[in-house]
Design a protein around this motif. Structure first.
Motif, PDB file in Angstrom:
ATOM      1  N   ASN A   1       0.799  -1.216   0.000  1.00  0.00           N
ATOM      2  CA  ASN A   1       0.000   0.000   0.000  1.00  0.00           C
ATOM      3  C   ASN A   1       0.835   1.271   0.000  1.00  0.00           C
ATOM      4  O   ASN A   1       0.292   2.364   0.146  1.00  0.00           O
ATOM      5  CB  ASN A   1      -0.918   0.033   1.238  1.00  0.00           C
ATOM      6  N   VAL A   2       2.151   1.145  -0.154  1.00  0.00           N
ATOM      7  CA  VAL A   2       3.025   2.306  -0.021  1.00  0.00           C
ATOM      8  C   VAL A   2       3.491   2.842  -1.370  1.00  0.00           C
ATOM      9  O   VAL A   2       3.345   4.039  -1.658  1.00  0.00           O
ATOM     10  CB  VAL A   2       4.247   1.969   0.862  1.00  0.00           C
ATOM     11  N   ARG A   3       4.048   1.949  -2.213  1.00  0.00           N
ATOM     12  CA  ARG A   3       4.598   2.398  -3.500  1.00  0.00           C
ATOM     13  C   ARG A   3       4.797   1.208  -4.430  1.00  0.00           C
ATOM     14  O   ARG A   3       4.952   0.071  -3.966  1.00  0.00           O
ATOM     15  CB  ARG A   3       5.944   3.106  -3.291  1.00  0.00           C
ATOM     16  N   PRO A   4       4.842   1.456  -5.731  1.00  0.00           N
ATOM     17  CA  PRO A   4       5.175   0.372  -6.660  1.00  0.00           C
ATOM     18  C   PRO A   4       6.646   0.004  -6.492  1.00  0.00           C
ATOM     19  O   PRO A   4       7.473   0.840  -6.132  1.00  0.00           O
ATOM     20  CB  PRO A   4       4.904   0.988  -8.044  1.00  0.00           C
ATOM     21  N   VAL A   5       6.964  -1.254  -6.747  1.00  0.00           N
ATOM     22  CA  VAL A   5       8.335  -1.735  -6.596  1.00  0.00           C
ATOM     23  C   VAL A   5       8.917  -2.039  -7.969  1.00  0.00           C
ATOM     24  O   VAL A   5       8.368  -2.838  -8.730  1.00  0.00           O
ATOM     25  CB  VAL A   5       8.377  -2.992  -5.703  1.00  0.00           C
ATOM     26  N   TYR A   6      10.036  -1.382  -8.280  1.00  0.00           N
ATOM     27  CA  TYR A   6      10.754  -1.614  -9.532  1.00  0.00           C
ATOM     28  C   TYR A   6      12.169  -2.129  -9.276  1.00  0.00           C
ATOM     29  O   TYR A   6      12.753  -2.787 -10.126  1.00  0.00           O
ATOM     30  CB  TYR A   6      10.841  -0.327 -10.354  1.00  0.00           C
ATOM     31  N   THR A   7      12.704  -1.801  -8.106  1.00  0.00           N
ATOM     32  CA  THR A   7      14.053  -2.224  -7.732  1.00  0.00           C
ATOM     33  C   THR A   7      14.033  -2.682  -6.279  1.00  0.00           C
ATOM     34  O   THR A   7      13.104  -2.346  -5.525  1.00  0.00           O
ATOM     35  CB  THR A   7      15.063  -1.062  -7.866  1.00  0.00           C
ATOM     36  N   PRO A   8      15.041  -3.420  -5.831  1.00  0.00           N
ATOM     37  CA  PRO A   8      15.098  -3.814  -4.418  1.00  0.00           C
ATOM     38  C   PRO A   8      15.082  -2.610  -3.474  1.00  0.00           C
ATOM     39  O   PRO A   8      14.554  -2.707  -2.355  1.00  0.00           O
ATOM     40  CB  PRO A   8      16.426  -4.571  -4.330  1.00  0.00           C
ATOM     41  N   GLN A   9      15.627  -1.473  -3.919  1.00  0.00           N
ATOM     42  CA  GLN A   9      15.637  -0.280  -3.070  1.00  0.00           C
ATOM     43  C   GLN A   9      14.218   0.174  -2.717  1.00  0.00           C
ATOM     44  O   GLN A   9      13.981   0.762  -1.656  1.00  0.00           O
ATOM     45  CB  GLN A   9      16.385   0.868  -3.772  1.00  0.00           C
ATOM     46  N   ASP A  10      13.278  -0.117  -3.609  1.00  0.00           N
ATOM     47  CA  ASP A  10      11.882   0.281  -3.368  1.00  0.00           C
ATOM     48  C   ASP A  10      11.246  -0.535  -2.242  1.00  0.00           C
ATOM     49  O   ASP A  10      10.172  -0.166  -1.745  1.00  0.00           O
ATOM     50  CB  ASP A  10      11.052   0.105  -4.645  1.00  0.00           C
ATOM     51  N   MET A  11      11.890  -1.618  -1.839  1.00  0.00           N
ATOM     52  CA  MET A  11      11.319  -2.477  -0.806  1.00  0.00           C
ATOM     53  C   MET A  11      11.812  -2.133   0.597  1.00  0.00           C
ATOM     54  O   MET A  11      11.321  -2.679   1.580  1.00  0.00           O
ATOM     55  CB  MET A  11      11.637  -3.947  -1.109  1.00  0.00           C
ATOM     56  N   LYS A  12      12.771  -1.222   0.673  1.00  0.00           N
ATOM     57  CA  LYS A  12      13.335  -0.855   1.965  1.00  0.00           C
ATOM     58  C   LYS A  12      12.259  -0.351   2.919  1.00  0.00           C
ATOM     59  O   LYS A  12      11.504   0.556   2.615  1.00  0.00           O
ATOM     60  CB  LYS A  12      14.395   0.235   1.793  1.00  0.00           C
ATOM     61  N   GLY A  13      12.208  -0.979   4.084  1.00  0.00           N
ATOM     62  CA  GLY A  13      11.294  -0.517   5.131  1.00  0.00           C
ATOM     63  C   GLY A  13       9.869  -1.017   5.030  1.00  0.00           C
ATOM     64  O   GLY A  13       9.065  -0.782   5.948  1.00  0.00           O
ATOM     65  N   LEU A  14       9.505  -1.702   3.956  1.00  0.00           N
ATOM     66  CA  LEU A  14       8.129  -2.207   3.830  1.00  0.00           C
ATOM     67  C   LEU A  14       7.913  -3.394   4.771  1.00  0.00           C
ATOM     68  O   LEU A  14       8.744  -4.297   4.848  1.00  0.00           O
ATOM     69  CB  LEU A  14       7.849  -2.638   2.390  1.00  0.00           C
ATOM     70  N   LYS A  15       6.806  -3.385   5.474  1.00  0.00           N
ATOM     71  CA  LYS A  15       6.434  -4.507   6.337  1.00  0.00           C
ATOM     72  C   LYS A  15       5.602  -5.483   5.506  1.00  0.00           C
ATOM     73  O   LYS A  15       4.457  -5.182   5.154  1.00  0.00           O
ATOM     74  CB  LYS A  15       5.634  -4.021   7.555  1.00  0.00           C
ATOM     75  N   ILE A  16       6.175  -6.637   5.203  1.00  0.00           N
ATOM     76  CA  ILE A  16       5.550  -7.578   4.290  1.00  0.00           C
ATOM     77  C   ILE A  16       5.249  -8.894   5.005  1.00  0.00           C
ATOM     78  O   ILE A  16       6.143  -9.523   5.587  1.00  0.00           O
ATOM     79  CB  ILE A  16       6.450  -7.861   3.070  1.00  0.00           C
ATOM     80  N   ARG A  17       4.010  -9.306   4.946  1.00  0.00           N
ATOM     81  CA  ARG A  17       3.633 -10.600   5.531  1.00  0.00           C
ATOM     82  C   ARG A  17       4.211 -11.728   4.706  1.00  0.00           C
ATOM     83  O   ARG A  17       4.180 -11.692   3.470  1.00  0.00           O
ATOM     84  CB  ARG A  17       2.106 -10.731   5.595  1.00  0.00           C
ATOM     85  N   VAL A  18       4.739 -12.747   5.380  1.00  0.00           N
ATOM     86  CA  VAL A  18       5.231 -13.944   4.712  1.00  0.00           C
ATOM     87  C   VAL A  18       4.687 -15.178   5.424  1.00  0.00           C
ATOM     88  O   VAL A  18       4.200 -15.093   6.553  1.00  0.00           O
ATOM     89  CB  VAL A  18       6.786 -14.014   4.718  1.00  0.00           C
TER      90      VAL A  18
ATOM     91  N   TYR B   1      -2.397 -16.974   7.128  1.00  0.00           N
ATOM     92  CA  TYR B   1      -3.098 -16.498   5.933  1.00  0.00           C
ATOM     93  C   TYR B   1      -4.497 -15.987   6.283  1.00  0.00           C
ATOM     94  O   TYR B   1      -4.986 -15.016   5.699  1.00  0.00           O
ATOM     95  CB  TYR B   1      -3.195 -17.630   4.914  1.00  0.00           C
ATOM     96  N   ALA B   2      -5.134 -16.640   7.235  1.00  0.00           N
ATOM     97  CA  ALA B   2      -6.494 -16.253   7.621  1.00  0.00           C
ATOM     98  C   ALA B   2      -6.545 -14.843   8.218  1.00  0.00           C
ATOM     99  O   ALA B   2      -7.580 -14.181   8.168  1.00  0.00           O
ATOM    100  CB  ALA B   2      -7.053 -17.260   8.615  1.00  0.00           C
ATOM    101  N   GLU B   3      -5.449 -14.373   8.773  1.00  0.00           N
ATOM    102  CA  GLU B   3      -5.399 -13.052   9.399  1.00  0.00           C
ATOM    103  C   GLU B   3      -4.983 -11.954   8.423  1.00  0.00           C
ATOM    104  O   GLU B   3      -5.066 -10.764   8.732  1.00  0.00           O
ATOM    105  CB  GLU B   3      -4.390 -13.067  10.559  1.00  0.00           C
ATOM    106  N   LEU B   4      -4.543 -12.344   7.226  1.00  0.00           N
ATOM    107  CA  LEU B   4      -3.854 -11.411   6.346  1.00  0.00           C
ATOM    108  C   LEU B   4      -4.721 -10.274   5.818  1.00  0.00           C
ATOM    109  O   LEU B   4      -4.299  -9.106   5.841  1.00  0.00           O
ATOM    110  CB  LEU B   4      -3.217 -12.189   5.185  1.00  0.00           C
ATOM    111  N   TYR B   5      -5.901 -10.576   5.321  1.00  0.00           N
ATOM    112  CA  TYR B   5      -6.753  -9.536   4.731  1.00  0.00           C
ATOM    113  C   TYR B   5      -7.004  -8.415   5.742  1.00  0.00           C
ATOM    114  O   TYR B   5      -6.823  -7.229   5.437  1.00  0.00           O
ATOM    115  CB  TYR B   5      -8.076 -10.144   4.275  1.00  0.00           C
TER     116      TYR B   5
ATOM    117  N   GLN C   1      -6.172  -3.053   8.162  1.00  0.00           N
ATOM    118  CA  GLN C   1      -5.909  -2.244   9.347  1.00  0.00           C
ATOM    119  C   GLN C   1      -4.476  -1.701   9.383  1.00  0.00           C
ATOM    120  O   GLN C   1      -4.057  -1.108  10.370  1.00  0.00           O
ATOM    121  CB  GLN C   1      -6.189  -3.074  10.603  1.00  0.00           C
ATOM    122  N   LYS C   2      -3.721  -1.948   8.295  1.00  0.00           N
ATOM    123  CA  LYS C   2      -2.351  -1.446   8.145  1.00  0.00           C
ATOM    124  C   LYS C   2      -1.390  -1.979   9.204  1.00  0.00           C
ATOM    125  O   LYS C   2      -0.420  -1.303   9.597  1.00  0.00           O
ATOM    126  CB  LYS C   2      -2.338   0.093   8.122  1.00  0.00           C
ATOM    127  N   VAL C   3      -1.657  -3.178   9.670  1.00  0.00           N
ATOM    128  CA  VAL C   3      -0.711  -3.859  10.555  1.00  0.00           C
ATOM    129  C   VAL C   3       0.539  -4.200   9.759  1.00  0.00           C
ATOM    130  O   VAL C   3       1.660  -4.152  10.272  1.00  0.00           O
ATOM    131  CB  VAL C   3      -1.344  -5.133  11.153  1.00  0.00           C
TER     132      VAL C   3
END
Length: 357
Positions: free
Chosen positions: A165-182, A204-208, A213-215
């Motif tokens: 929800n922050v920005r499009p990713v084109y390079t690894p630098q664009d991923m800095k600081g993003l909180k990503i569920r895995v 997975y059930a908690e992800l949506y 809620q921007k967790v």
């Protein structure tokens, strides 16, 4: 509290009945298996291709066994989390589950199954499919039998891509600081962290709701999961990073497997094998349409034209793998992968199943 108590008691009753049914499948006095009704669970929505393939699998098992094996499906996480369902398979309470190599590896102290989910192993689907169908891959699952889990075949979960929800990713630098569920896999965590993101293991059930809620800022999944679970409703951007081919093994309880007779086992295995190419064709055939539908709903989807920096960023993951499983094992895996890469180059012949060899 009263409602929670009723649910707990109801689930305990289900477990008891499940064990009883499993016990009755086999009659020691005759040594022959009787007609059975088994239970299959998966985590995805009814609108997911995975559910359609499960329906096909169930029908084929019924046909091939001449009605001797019936299967009830419990979709959309109805039987609990990934770990809960896998535990139920291991103990014989649940018969089938559709998982990933990384998730099921938790039952093996070495977690060697995660090795086949190294990042950027494949350039196209044909390479991934051909590799997953090899006896070499099947051997990775052998240690799980002692833990109550029997591997059948690998279906298809597609290449994993990033949404946020922050920005499009084109390079690894664009991923800095993003909180990503895995998913709860050490491999998945390391892959995202190597790209500069903050990896957040989560059910997975908690992800949506977590994204709503921007967790977390985003998540990573194949097209079909993002589309069917309607993540485009709570995510602005999707970037086609293709950072990992996501395995999708279908497993059966070893307890259940041993109670079935040879004809029942053959029917299940053949149906699972038939479902694999069907699943794979559906995944590829639907991705363009799914992309258009998500873009129509407002999600901005961008191609990543240069994946070389992403591959470069994964070098620490390969070094971690060498330390964890040994440099020789990683080299052995890469040599096996290279065989399929050469046989099915980008723009070359297509592979969906053994009939395409």
């Amino acid at each position: 509290m009263e409602k929670s108590s009723r649910i707990t008691k109801g689930f305990a009753l289900f477990l008891s009945l499940g064990l009883m049914v499993s016990f009755l499948v086999f009659t020691p006095s005759t040594g022959q298996a009787k007609a059975v009704t088994l239970r299959l669970a998966h985590s995805e929505a009814l609108t997911n291709i995975r559910h359609d393939v499960c329906l096909f699998f169930v029908k084929r098992v019924n046909d091939l066994s001449k009605g001797d094996v019936k299967i009830d499906i419990f979709p959309a996480g109805a039987m609990g989390s990934h770990q809960a369902c896998q535990q139920q398979v291991a103990t014989g309470v649940l018969d089938f589950y559709i998982t990933t190599a990384g998730l099921v590896s938790t039952f093996d102290p070495t977690r060697i199954q995660e090795l086949i989910e190294l990042p950027y192993l494949f350039d196209n689907y044909s390479q991934a499919y051909a590799f997953m169908d090899t006896p070499y891959v099947a051997k990775f699952y052998d240690p799980l039998k002692a833990k109550g889990i029997h591997y059948l075949v690998t279906w298809d979960n597609g290449f994993r891509h990033l949404t946020n929800n922050v920005r499009p990713v084109y390079t690894p630098q664009d991923m800095k600081g993003l909180k990503i569920r895995v998913v709860q896999s050490e491999m998945s965590i390391n892959i995202l962290q190597a790209l500069g993101a903050s990896a957040v293991p989560m059910s997975y059930a908690e992800l949506y709701q977590a994204m709503q809620q921007k967790v977390v800022d985003g998540q990573e999944n194949p097209f079909m999961n993002i589309y069917a679970s309607k993540f485009y409703e709570v995510q602005k951007y999707m970037s086609l990073t293709k950072h990992q081919y996501s395995t999708l093994p279908i497993i059966i309880s070893e307890m259940t497997w041993q109670r079935l007779d040879a004809n029942q086992q053959n029917a299940i295995l053949k149906a699972a094998e038939e479902a694999a190419p069907m699943f794979r064709k559906l995944v590829g055939a639907n991705e363009d349409g799914q992309r258009k539908e998500m873009e129509k709903a407002g999600m901005k989807v961008n191609d990543v034209k240069d994946l070389a920096p992403f591959r470069k960023a994964q070098e620490p993951v390969y070094e971690w793998a060498k330390k964890k499983w040994g440099a020789d094992k990683v080299s052995e895996l890469l040599a096996e992968v290279e065989k399929t890469r050469k046989k099915y180059p980008v723009g070359g012949k297509v592979y969906f199943g053994p009939e395409d060899k």
